[in-house]
Design an enzyme around this catalytic site. Structure first.
Site, mmCIF file in Angstrom:
data_model
loop_
_atom_site.group_PDB
_atom_site.id
_atom_site.type_symbol
_atom_site.label_atom_id
_atom_site.label_comp_id
_atom_site.label_asym_id
_atom_site.label_seq_id
_atom_site.Cartn_x
_atom_site.Cartn_y
_atom_site.Cartn_z
ATOM 1 C CG HIS A 59 -2.336 0.421 0.856
ATOM 2 N ND1 HIS A 59 -2.611 1.525 0.084
ATOM 3 C CD2 HIS A 59 -3.544 -0.133 1.157
ATOM 4 C CE1 HIS A 59 -3.913 1.651 -0.053
ATOM 5 N NE2 HIS A 59 -4.513 0.648 0.580
ATOM 6 C CG ASP A 107 -4.565 5.124 -4.795
ATOM 7 O OD1 ASP A 107 -4.607 4.348 -5.779
ATOM 8 O OD2 ASP A 107 -4.719 6.350 -4.895
#
Length: 460
Positions: free
Chosen positions: A431, A435
């Site tokens: 992450h 995104d």
């Protein structure tokens, strides 16, 4: 008079510090030539044959099959022809595990102690072993500098425990931690390594045989949930390939904040396209190769996922080339061979490379270079008969695509219920590099290509 040279386990590259002896390829008394493989060892990366830099007669072997030796430990001794001032090896350097020029060339020359013959080097220290024991040559006096220390498998255990005061010599901090976690006092052990060095095998042996000292009641209460008492259950050492995989997966879980998204896709058209290609003649195309081709096309559109995080510089490094790793299950554990420059290969080339690397993985002949340097991993866990998974990212990569089994299922196709070939796709991603929108876009593009392979025609 013949000169006895000692060949030590060479530096195997890739930061490897030890290897397990799998199979000896020579016996004591055999005649070997320069660069002849003498032993097969398994490292954390692969199984390799180690060539000897000397030619002569094998006079001793150190280490039994199944035992582990640290880099630099003696492997065997070879009696060569007439002694020379500086024995010559092959001088060859094979990447990762080849022979090297004799270490004596790089060794600093020290003044010979009193009573030691001038010019006596490390290779002159022992004569041919007799009855399994190394003996001093008649012409050389026995001094502290004229002695060969054999490894654990070839030398009797020391009988005296470590001294009551002073540091206890151990081969690595992991050995000290293993003893501490199991309540084992290292001072009660006799190290089997050079000069009494305590090896991991010494600690594990003490735990297996129950020779570790009894714990106090307090220690039992605190430690038993973490490490059961010696003799409970079966202990399987995490070493070799399994140990390396365990270390890498643990590091991935510690360092990478991962997330997973998944989608079901209708793979009917993909399977039809494969059948059509294979019906046209030529080498058969694998499903894995078609999925790999889809992956490289998707990574061209979403390059964020072909990257890694440089934690020290606090930067995301996007990579220009796609070196595609794929998970392969072997008898020695999970390995991830790497297809170099997968983005520049067509499905036929990818099929051939997958087949070659898979065969090498099962035979344990992959080189360290074929197991490192991946930038993205494809995990086809559908071969195990499962539909979905949340795989652990192959550190330091940024993502992994998982593919479940392709099975007939009810599916709404063109407004009607039909039986279609359906597959579940999952993407686990770091992450920090992107995104959910980017990860979802990547996975959706992969699913679109699975459902309509003609989408790939845009990038061919």
């Amino acid at each position: 008079m013949a000169q006895v040279l000692e060949f030590k386990l060479p530096d195997l590259g890739e930061g490897l510090t030890e290897a397990e002896i799998v199979r000896w390829l020579v016996q004591v008394g055999d005649v070997v030539t320069v660069d002849q493989p003498v032993v097969e060892v398994e490292t954390a990366k692969a199984m390799v044959e180690v060539p000897c830099p000397y030619g002569g007669v094998v006079t001793a072997r150190y280490g039994e099959e199944g035992s582990e030796l640290p880099v630099g430990a003696p492997l065997l001794t070879v009696a060569v022809g007439e002694p020379s001032a500086e024995p010559e090896g092959s001088g060859n350097v094979l990447v990762g595990y080849g022979t090297q020029a004799p270490a004596a060339r790089r060794r600093r020359v020290r003044s010979a102690p009193a009573g030691t013959a001038a010019g006596t080097g490390p290779a002159d220290r022992t004569a041919a072993p007799r009855n399994g024991h190394a003996v001093q040559p008649a012409a050389a006096p026995a001094t502290a500098h004229a002695r060969v220390t054999a490894p654990a498998a070839a030398r009797p255990q020391a009988t005296a425990p470590a001294p009551a005061e002073g540091p206890v010599p151990v081969i690595s901090p992991l050995v000290r931690k293993l003893a501490r976690d199991n309540g084992l006092d290292l001072r009660q052990l006799a190290g089997s390594g050079p000069d009494g060095l305590i090896l991991r095998a010494d600690v594990e042996g003490a735990l297996l045989t129950g020779t570790a000292p009894a714990r106090t009641a307090e220690e039992t209460v605190v430690r038993t949930p973490v490490a059961p008492a010696a003799g409970d259950g079966t202990r399987i050492p995490l070493k070799g390939v399994r140990g390396a995989v365990a270390d890498k997966l643990s590091r991935s879980r510690r360092e990478i904040p991962d997330a997973t998204c998944w989608v079901d896709a209708d793979a009917t058209e993909l399977m039809r396209a494969r059948a059509a290609m294979n019906a046209a003649g030529g080498p058969k195309i694998s499903v894995l190769a078609m999925l790999a081709r889809i992956c490289t096309a998707a990574l061209a559109r979403f390059p964020e996922l072909n990257s890694y995080v440089d934690t020290e510089a606090r930067e995301v490094v996007r990579l220009d080339h796609v070196h595609l790793g794929f998970a392969a299950q072997t008898e020695r554990g999970l390995v991830v061979p790497v297809v170099r420059d997968a983005h520049a290969r067509d499905t036929e080339s990818l099929t051939a490379e997958f087949a070659r690397l898979t065969e090498s993985a099962r035979g344990g002949t992959l080189t360290p270079g074929e197991l490192t340097g991946g930038t993205f991993t494809l995990n086809n866990y559908g071969v195990f008969g499962v539909d979905g998974s949340t795989p652990i990212i192959n550190h330091p990569e940024a993502a992994m695509l998982g593919v479940g089994r392709i099975v007939p299922r009810p599916w709404v196709h063109e407004g009607e219920l039909a039986v279609r070939q359906v597959v579940q796709l999952s993407l686990t991603f770091d992450h920090r590099v992107c995104d959910g929108g980017t990860a979802g876009g990547f996975l959706r593009y992969v699913a679109d290509c699975v459902e309509q392979p003609a989408v790939l025609l845009r990038t061919m």
